[in-house]
Design a protein around this motif. Structure first.
Motif, PDB file in Angstrom:
ATOM      1  N   SER A  32       0.818  -1.217   0.000  1.00 14.56           N
ATOM      2  CA  SER A  32       0.000   0.000   0.000  1.00 14.56           C
ATOM      3  C   SER A  32       0.849   1.263   0.000  1.00 14.56           C
ATOM      4  O   SER A  32       0.318   2.373  -0.075  1.00 14.56           O
ATOM      5  N   ASN A  33       2.173   1.088   0.067  1.00 12.42           N
ATOM      6  CA  ASN A  33       3.103   2.211   0.044  1.00 12.42           C
ATOM      7  C   ASN A  33       3.817   2.238  -1.314  1.00 12.42           C
ATOM      8  O   ASN A  33       4.641   1.368  -1.592  1.00 12.42           O
ATOM      9  N   PRO A  34       3.524   3.207  -2.177  1.00  8.93           N
ATOM     10  CA  PRO A  34       4.104   3.196  -3.528  1.00  8.93           C
ATOM     11  C   PRO A  34       5.630   3.263  -3.529  1.00  8.93           C
ATOM     12  O   PRO A  34       6.268   2.677  -4.400  1.00  8.93           O
ATOM     13  N   LEU A  35       6.213   3.950  -2.555  1.00  5.65           N
ATOM     14  CA  LEU A  35       7.672   4.028  -2.503  1.00  5.65           C
ATOM     15  C   LEU A  35       8.282   2.677  -2.156  1.00  5.65           C
ATOM     16  O   LEU A  35       9.332   2.304  -2.691  1.00  5.65           O
ATOM     17  N   ASN A  36       7.633   1.934  -1.246  1.00  3.22           N
ATOM     18  CA  ASN A  36       8.084   0.582  -0.927  1.00  3.22           C
ATOM     19  C   ASN A  36       8.058  -0.294  -2.164  1.00  3.22           C
ATOM     20  O   ASN A  36       9.002  -1.046  -2.444  1.00  3.22           O
ATOM     21  N   VAL A  37       6.968  -0.205  -2.916  1.00  2.00           N
ATOM     22  CA  VAL A  37       6.809  -1.029  -4.106  1.00  2.00           C
ATOM     23  C   VAL A  37       7.851  -0.665  -5.163  1.00  2.00           C
ATOM     24  O   VAL A  37       8.516  -1.543  -5.732  1.00  2.00           O
ATOM     25  N   GLU A  38       8.018   0.612  -5.421  1.00  2.00           N
ATOM     26  CA  GLU A  38       8.996   1.066  -6.416  1.00  2.00           C
ATOM     27  C   GLU A  38      10.396   0.579  -6.083  1.00  2.00           C
ATOM     28  O   GLU A  38      11.138   0.111  -6.958  1.00  2.00           O
ATOM     29  N   GLN A  39      10.779   0.687  -4.804  1.00  2.00           N
ATOM     30  CA  GLN A  39      12.117   0.281  -4.397  1.00  2.00           C
ATOM     31  C   GLN A  39      12.300  -1.221  -4.525  1.00  2.00           C
ATOM     32  O   GLN A  39      13.358  -1.701  -4.963  1.00  2.00           O
ATOM     33  N   ALA A  40      11.287  -1.991  -4.155  1.00  2.00           N
ATOM     34  CA  ALA A  40      11.381  -3.446  -4.250  1.00  2.00           C
ATOM     35  C   ALA A  40      11.551  -3.884  -5.698  1.00  2.00           C
ATOM     36  O   ALA A  40      12.401  -4.732  -6.004  1.00  2.00           O
ATOM     37  N   ILE A  41      10.749  -3.326  -6.589  1.00  2.00           N
ATOM     38  CA  ILE A  41      10.840  -3.695  -8.006  1.00  2.00           C
ATOM     39  C   ILE A  41      12.179  -3.255  -8.585  1.00  2.00           C
ATOM     40  O   ILE A  41      12.807  -3.990  -9.370  1.00  2.00           O
ATOM     41  N   LYS A  42      12.632  -2.078  -8.204  1.00  2.00           N
ATOM     42  CA  LYS A  42      13.940  -1.591  -8.677  1.00  2.00           C
ATOM     43  C   LYS A  42      15.058  -2.518  -8.235  1.00  2.00           C
ATOM     44  O   LYS A  42      15.950  -2.856  -9.021  1.00  2.00           O
ATOM     45  N   THR A  43      15.002  -2.959  -6.984  1.00  2.00           N
ATOM     46  CA  THR A  43      16.021  -3.864  -6.454  1.00  2.00           C
ATOM     47  C   THR A  43      16.058  -5.168  -7.232  1.00  2.00           C
ATOM     48  O   THR A  43      17.131  -5.669  -7.604  1.00  2.00           O
ATOM     49  N   ILE A  44      14.894  -5.730  -7.495  1.00  2.00           N
ATOM     50  CA  ILE A  44      14.820  -7.002  -8.225  1.00  2.00           C
ATOM     51  C   ILE A  44      15.315  -6.832  -9.656  1.00  2.00           C
ATOM     52  O   ILE A  44      16.112  -7.641 -10.155  1.00  2.00           O
ATOM     53  N   HIS A  45      14.885  -5.771 -10.319  1.00  2.00           N
ATOM     54  CA  HIS A  45      15.260  -5.587 -11.720  1.00  2.00           C
ATOM     55  C   HIS A  45      16.751  -5.315 -11.865  1.00  2.00           C
ATOM     56  O   HIS A  45      17.392  -5.825 -12.802  1.00  2.00           O
ATOM     57  N   GLU A  46      17.313  -4.544 -10.958  1.00  2.00           N
ATOM     58  CA  GLU A  46      18.749  -4.270 -11.030  1.00  2.00           C
ATOM     59  C   GLU A  46      19.568  -5.542 -10.847  1.00  2.00           C
ATOM     60  O   GLU A  46      20.624  -5.709 -11.465  1.00  2.00           O
ATOM     61  N   LYS A  47      19.083  -6.437 -10.023  1.00  6.04           N
ATOM     62  CA  LYS A  47      19.806  -7.679  -9.758  1.00  6.04           C
ATOM     63  C   LYS A  47      19.588  -8.723 -10.846  1.00  6.04           C
ATOM     64  O   LYS A  47      20.545  -9.373 -11.293  1.00  6.04           O
ATOM     65  N   GLU A  48      18.346  -8.885 -11.290  1.00 11.38           N
ATOM     66  CA  GLU A  48      18.011  -9.978 -12.200  1.00 11.38           C
ATOM     67  C   GLU A  48      17.953  -9.556 -13.672  1.00 11.38           C
ATOM     68  O   GLU A  48      17.939 -10.418 -14.562  1.00 11.38           O
ATOM     69  N   LYS A  49      17.824  -8.242 -13.917  1.00 18.18           N
ATOM     70  CA  LYS A  49      17.789  -7.693 -15.278  1.00 18.18           C
ATOM     71  C   LYS A  49      16.522  -8.042 -16.061  1.00 18.18           C
ATOM     72  O   LYS A  49      16.425  -7.731 -17.245  1.00 18.18           O
ATOM     73  N   ARG A  50      15.548  -8.666 -15.407  1.00 19.64           N
ATOM     74  CA  ARG A  50      14.306  -9.020 -16.079  1.00 19.64           C
ATOM     75  C   ARG A  50      13.231  -9.336 -15.043  1.00 19.64           C
ATOM     76  O   ARG A  50      13.524  -9.693 -13.912  1.00 19.64           O
ATOM     77  N   ILE A  51      11.979  -9.188 -15.453  1.00 20.39           N
ATOM     78  CA  ILE A  51      10.833  -9.644 -14.664  1.00 20.39           C
ATOM     79  C   ILE A  51       9.852 -10.253 -15.659  1.00 20.39           C
ATOM     80  O   ILE A  51       9.318  -9.558 -16.527  1.00 20.39           O
ATOM     81  N   ASP A  52       9.650 -11.549 -15.542  1.00 20.12           N
ATOM     82  CA  ASP A  52       8.828 -12.262 -16.513  1.00 20.12           C
ATOM     83  C   ASP A  52       7.369 -12.376 -16.089  1.00 20.12           C
ATOM     84  O   ASP A  52       6.465 -12.283 -16.929  1.00 20.12           O
ATOM     85  N   PHE A  53       7.156 -12.610 -14.784  1.00 17.16           N
ATOM     86  CA  PHE A  53       5.813 -12.890 -14.297  1.00 17.16           C
ATOM     87  C   PHE A  53       5.525 -12.109 -13.019  1.00 17.16           C
ATOM     88  O   PHE A  53       6.405 -11.921 -12.185  1.00 17.16           O
ATOM     89  N   LEU A  54       4.269 -11.699 -12.886  1.00 12.39           N
ATOM     90  CA  LEU A  54       3.819 -10.995 -11.682  1.00 12.39           C
ATOM     91  C   LEU A  54       2.475 -11.560 -11.252  1.00 12.39           C
ATOM     92  O   LEU A  54       1.554 -11.685 -12.066  1.00 12.39           O
TER      93      LEU A  54
END
Length: 247
Positions: free
Chosen positions: A53-75
């Motif tokens: 429910s916190n957009p900043l939390n969500v943005e940071q989490a997705i950024k962390t995953i994408h920077e590490k994995e370089k892709r997101i296939d499924f949500l």
């Protein structure tokens, strides 16, 4: 296999349907991240504490995953909260909490993940709906409202991003044996004075199949909707409710 070397994000995967789906997709070979406010009972290197429910939390989490994995296939936007109450019995705080988690949290995840999938020109998303996307239930005004909105969000988002090879579908479970159900039953018992066992028996008999569902059954349906096996399905609301809404 189609799941090998893929990255999946599931919100609220520390218990219930989210946990069952996480375990299933990991067995298939996907690297699955759990975004949840509550850690799982077992330590998990792919757990990220996140208040959806916190957009900043969500943005940071997705950024962390994408920077590490370089892709997101499924949500799979599974995180949610239930409230057993009519409008008069719903406080403003409860309203904001349910809308914040069930609806806004879903929107925040989409807003953060879709640009990545657009760059990839491929992605598959499943939103958590409910049988209440199809029917109304007593003392469920706000919960039903959020799930009806998620259903509409599914359809519009599917249309908007079909050109980018991004599919968006909505799983609509009925009564499933999860902590969310146990909490709802307890709220009902507290208000009605009925025996807990009698409530569960009534829930079983309300389904044409004669029982409530299990998280693993919903997880298999989510797997199908995320996978290429459903490659021509997008914008769909998929009932998984033991026949409840076809009555």
């Amino acid at each position: 296999m189609q799941w090998q070397n893929t990255v999946t994000i599931i919100t609220g995967a520390s218990s219930g349907i989210g946990k069952a789906t996480l375990e299933l997709l990991r067995k298939e070979g996907s690297l699955v991240y759990n975004l949840d406010n509550t850690p799982a009972k077992q330590p998990d290197p792919y757990f990220i504490q996140c208040d959806v429910s916190n957009p900043l939390n969500v943005e940071q989490a997705i950024k962390t995953i994408h920077e590490k994995e370089k892709r997101i296939d499924f949500l799979f936007t599974n995180a949610g909260r239930h409230l057993f109450a009519n409008i008069e019995d719903t406080s403003y705080e409860q309203l904001e909490s349910l809308v914040g988690i069930n609806l806004m949290g879903t929107f925040y995840l989409l807003k953060s993940v879709i640009p990545i999938m657009k760059q990839q020109q491929k992605g598959s998303i499943v939103l958590m709906g409910s049988d209440q996307a199809f029917v109304g239930k007593a003392s469920s005004s706000v919960y039903g409202m959020t799930k009806g909105a998620v259903a509409q969000l599914t359809k519009s988002t599917a249309i908007d991003y079909a050109a980018f090879n991004i599919r968006v579908n909505c799983i609509c479970p009925g009564t499933i044996q999860t902590p969310l159900l146990d909490n709802a039953v307890q709220q009902f018992v507290n208000r009605s004075g009925q025996e807990t066992s009698a409530v569960y028996t009534a829930l079983d008999t309300a389904q044409p199949l004669g029982r409530i569902g299990q998280p693993e059954e919903i997880a298999k349906t989510v797997r199908f909707l995320l996978s290429d096996d459903s490659s021509f399905i997008t914008g769909a609301l998929i009932a998984a409710d033991g026949g409840y809404t076809c009555q």
